[in-house]
Enzyme design. Sequence first.
Site, PDB file in Angstrom:
ATOM      1  N   HIS A 209      12.001  -3.907 -36.228  1.00  0.00           N
ATOM      2  CA  HIS A 209      12.308  -2.503 -35.931  1.00  0.00           C
ATOM      3  C   HIS A 209      13.460  -2.447 -34.940  1.00  0.00           C
ATOM      4  O   HIS A 209      13.393  -3.013 -33.845  1.00  0.00           O
ATOM      5  CB  HIS A 209      11.070  -1.793 -35.381  1.00  0.00           C
ATOM      6  CG  HIS A 209      10.050  -1.532 -36.442  1.00  0.00           C
ATOM      7  ND1 HIS A 209       8.704  -1.649 -36.250  1.00  0.00           N
ATOM      8  CD2 HIS A 209      10.221  -1.157 -37.744  1.00  0.00           C
ATOM      9  CE1 HIS A 209       8.071  -1.329 -37.368  1.00  0.00           C
ATOM     10  NE2 HIS A 209       8.974  -1.040 -38.298  1.00  0.00           N
ATOM     11  N   GLU A 212      13.306  -1.500 -31.014  1.00  0.00           N
ATOM     12  CA  GLU A 212      12.365  -2.199 -30.132  1.00  0.00           C
ATOM     13  C   GLU A 212      13.081  -3.361 -29.454  1.00  0.00           C
ATOM     14  O   GLU A 212      12.855  -4.538 -29.749  1.00  0.00           O
ATOM     15  CB  GLU A 212      11.142  -2.621 -30.963  1.00  0.00           C
ATOM     16  CG  GLU A 212      10.426  -1.395 -31.512  1.00  0.00           C
ATOM     17  CD  GLU A 212       9.387  -1.673 -32.599  1.00  0.00           C
ATOM     18  OE1 GLU A 212       9.052  -2.853 -32.830  1.00  0.00           O
ATOM     19  OE2 GLU A 212       8.926  -0.704 -33.228  1.00  0.00           O
ATOM     20  N   ARG A 263      15.046   3.138 -36.328  1.00  0.00           N
ATOM     21  CA  ARG A 263      13.964   2.162 -36.530  1.00  0.00           C
ATOM     22  C   ARG A 263      14.171   1.269 -37.767  1.00  0.00           C
ATOM     23  O   ARG A 263      13.815   0.103 -37.780  1.00  0.00           O
ATOM     24  CB  ARG A 263      12.663   2.966 -36.699  1.00  0.00           C
ATOM     25  CG  ARG A 263      11.456   2.213 -37.230  1.00  0.00           C
ATOM     26  CD  ARG A 263      10.284   3.179 -37.334  1.00  0.00           C
ATOM     27  NE  ARG A 263       9.164   2.669 -38.108  1.00  0.00           N
ATOM     28  CZ  ARG A 263       8.094   2.093 -37.563  1.00  0.00           C
ATOM     29  NH1 ARG A 263       8.007   1.915 -36.280  1.00  0.00           N
ATOM     30  NH2 ARG A 263       7.093   1.701 -38.340  1.00  0.00           N
ATOM     31  N   HIS A 332       7.014  -6.913 -31.772  1.00  0.00           N
ATOM     32  CA  HIS A 332       7.345  -5.479 -31.816  1.00  0.00           C
ATOM     33  C   HIS A 332       7.123  -4.887 -30.421  1.00  0.00           C
ATOM     34  O   HIS A 332       6.710  -5.570 -29.502  1.00  0.00           O
ATOM     35  CB  HIS A 332       6.423  -4.751 -32.804  1.00  0.00           C
ATOM     36  CG  HIS A 332       6.677  -5.059 -34.242  1.00  0.00           C
ATOM     37  ND1 HIS A 332       7.222  -4.137 -35.104  1.00  0.00           N
ATOM     38  CD2 HIS A 332       6.451  -6.169 -34.980  1.00  0.00           C
ATOM     39  CE1 HIS A 332       7.320  -4.669 -36.307  1.00  0.00           C
ATOM     40  NE2 HIS A 332       6.859  -5.909 -36.261  1.00  0.00           N
ATOM     41  N   GLU A 403       2.544  -6.407 -30.071  1.00  0.00           N
ATOM     42  CA  GLU A 403       3.196  -5.196 -29.533  1.00  0.00           C
ATOM     43  C   GLU A 403       3.408  -5.467 -28.047  1.00  0.00           C
ATOM     44  O   GLU A 403       2.450  -5.471 -27.263  1.00  0.00           O
ATOM     45  CB  GLU A 403       2.321  -3.946 -29.734  1.00  0.00           C
ATOM     46  CG  GLU A 403       2.066  -3.565 -31.183  1.00  0.00           C
ATOM     47  CD  GLU A 403       3.248  -2.884 -31.872  1.00  0.00           C
ATOM     48  OE1 GLU A 403       4.293  -2.676 -31.222  1.00  0.00           O
ATOM     49  OE2 GLU A 403       3.119  -2.578 -33.073  1.00  0.00           O
TER      50      GLU A 403
HETATM   51  O1  0X9 Z   1       3.798   0.407 -37.458  1.00  0.00           O
HETATM   52  C1  0X9 Z   1       4.232  -0.736 -37.342  1.00  0.00           C
HETATM   53  O2  0X9 Z   1       4.971  -1.245 -38.189  1.00  0.00           O
HETATM   54  C2  0X9 Z   1       3.843  -1.568 -36.115  1.00  0.00           C
HETATM   55  N1  0X9 Z   1       3.902  -0.759 -34.924  1.00  0.00           N
HETATM   56  S1  0X9 Z   1       5.347  -0.275 -34.345  1.00  0.00           S
HETATM   57  O3  0X9 Z   1       5.109   0.684 -33.267  1.00  0.00           O
HETATM   58  N2  0X9 Z   1       6.075  -1.520 -33.702  1.00  0.00           N
HETATM   59  O4  0X9 Z   1       6.119   0.261 -35.404  1.00  0.00           O
HETATM   60  C3  0X9 Z   1       2.447  -2.120 -36.298  1.00  0.00           C
HETATM   61  C4  0X9 Z   1       2.296  -3.003 -37.499  1.00  0.00           C
HETATM   62  C5  0X9 Z   1       0.917  -3.610 -37.612  1.00  0.00           C
HETATM   63  N3  0X9 Z   1       0.768  -4.353 -38.846  1.00  0.00           N
HETATM   64  C6  0X9 Z   1       0.442  -3.785 -40.028  1.00  0.00           C
HETATM   65  N4  0X9 Z   1       0.116  -2.545 -40.130  1.00  0.00           N
HETATM   66  N5  0X9 Z   1       0.464  -4.554 -41.082  1.00  0.00           N
HETATM   67 ZN    ZN Z   2       7.763  -2.231 -34.553  1.00  0.00          ZN
END
Ligand code: 0X9
Ligand code: ZN
Length: 442
Positions: A209, A212, A263, A332, A403
């Site tokens: 992303h 980040e 993003r 992330h 995270e």
């Molecule tokens: O939403 C996401 O892609 C991730 N959080 S973020 O705030 N960095 O965008 C979390 C991803 C967790 N993994 C899966 N959902 N597979």
């Molecule tokens: Zn992310």
Amino acid sequence: MTLLLVIVVFSCVFVACQTAPQDQSWTEDVVSYSGFQLWSATPRNKTEREFLLKIRQDYELEVWRESRSDNRPVDLLISPDFQTELKLRLADAQIPYEVKIADMQTEINNENPNITDSGTEFENRFTTRFKRYMAAFISFIPGHKMDWNSYHRVDDIYGYLNYLADTYPRLVQLVSVGSSYEGRPLYVVRISSSSSGTKPAIWIDGGIHAREWISPAVATYIIQQLVEVADNERLLRNVDWYIMPVMNPDGYEYTHVNNRLWRKTRSMTGSRCRGADPNRNFGYQWGGKGTSRDKCSEIYHGSNAFSEPETRAVSNFISGKANQIQVYLTLHSYGQYLLIPWGYAVEYPADYNEMRDLAKAAASKFRRYKYTVGNSADLLYPAAGGSDDWAKSIGIKYSYTVELADTGRHGFILPASFIQPVCEDFFPALEVFVDKVATIKV
Ligand code: 0X9
Ligand code: ZN
């Protein structure tokens, strides 16, 4: 004679500096977040949760952090146009909220002091030109511009990776696994103390992303520690490393030049909106919950699984090494979580407890920041097509999303002064993964 040569080189560089196209921001729009605020609202029951959901839909609010249950805050980016109205609506509904960032653009301007000019226009023009002049001259001298006191552009990061490969050829191999949509190389660094590089391996990626920024900073710090700090030699003895600090370089550059809060990738979608969410574009449960077919959505899953050159290149590379790679870590921000698959739904892999125990052991190493360990869909929200789920699905047993910091005071705009503390706090946890992987035969 030498002096003459230096003068000639200097003059050529100076002329080149004057005529070459300089900065993309001159030709493309720059998005300002002046007046935007980050609000954190905490629903205390189902009615309040539903009310917040309604508000989010009505005003098409951008969510920075999701709330899954009562008393957990949801972080929302609020445009100046809606602030007065929303204050009234929240007050009417008696929902507690806090303004975390009072002016997003000020926060952005103060985030990375080295790249933000603060003088008069004349001073800025002069220093910018001088800096370019010097930078072009310095680029003739072998070395790099990397440090962990500020966030760096792709050129600096790639310059550092090249420097490491040149300086430590027995330890570092730089592999380009493909090209981004805009043609930037997609670099993976292999760090191995044996020439064959066939020990059990740990994969780490950053910058999926774009906004980040702490993620590529931590990934490059890990590379620096493994390669340049002799004391960490034991981390290489039984394990090989594959580290990709910037998986989405187009998006990352775009956040530096045009829109700090971008993003996604930067591919053309055939609509007015560009890019797909690379973390919805991997080929496991692609297009499921927590994804969108709307090309303008932040969680647009792409036209098909692996439609983005970045996710395609990475998945091809990792698939070819699926027997060797035992741990998959994707960095992330934010929230301070170690997230365990599955992320596509609140489902648990058969070996979930083993995965959780290892993550807890890693989390116990953090001194400064407290990380919460748990199932991704449960702790955050269901979101299909993530890289962690895909890695798990191809048999990489220990697959996690990290995270990184913080928990919401600064969110994605974590000031550069946090880079070192976050990196130093995170690095010791890698020992736990090394110890686990070292016992595995490949
Ligand atoms: O939403 C996401 O892609 C991730 N959080 S973020 O705030 N960095 O965008 C979390 C991803 C967790 N993994 C899966 N959902 N597979
Ligand atoms: Zn992310």
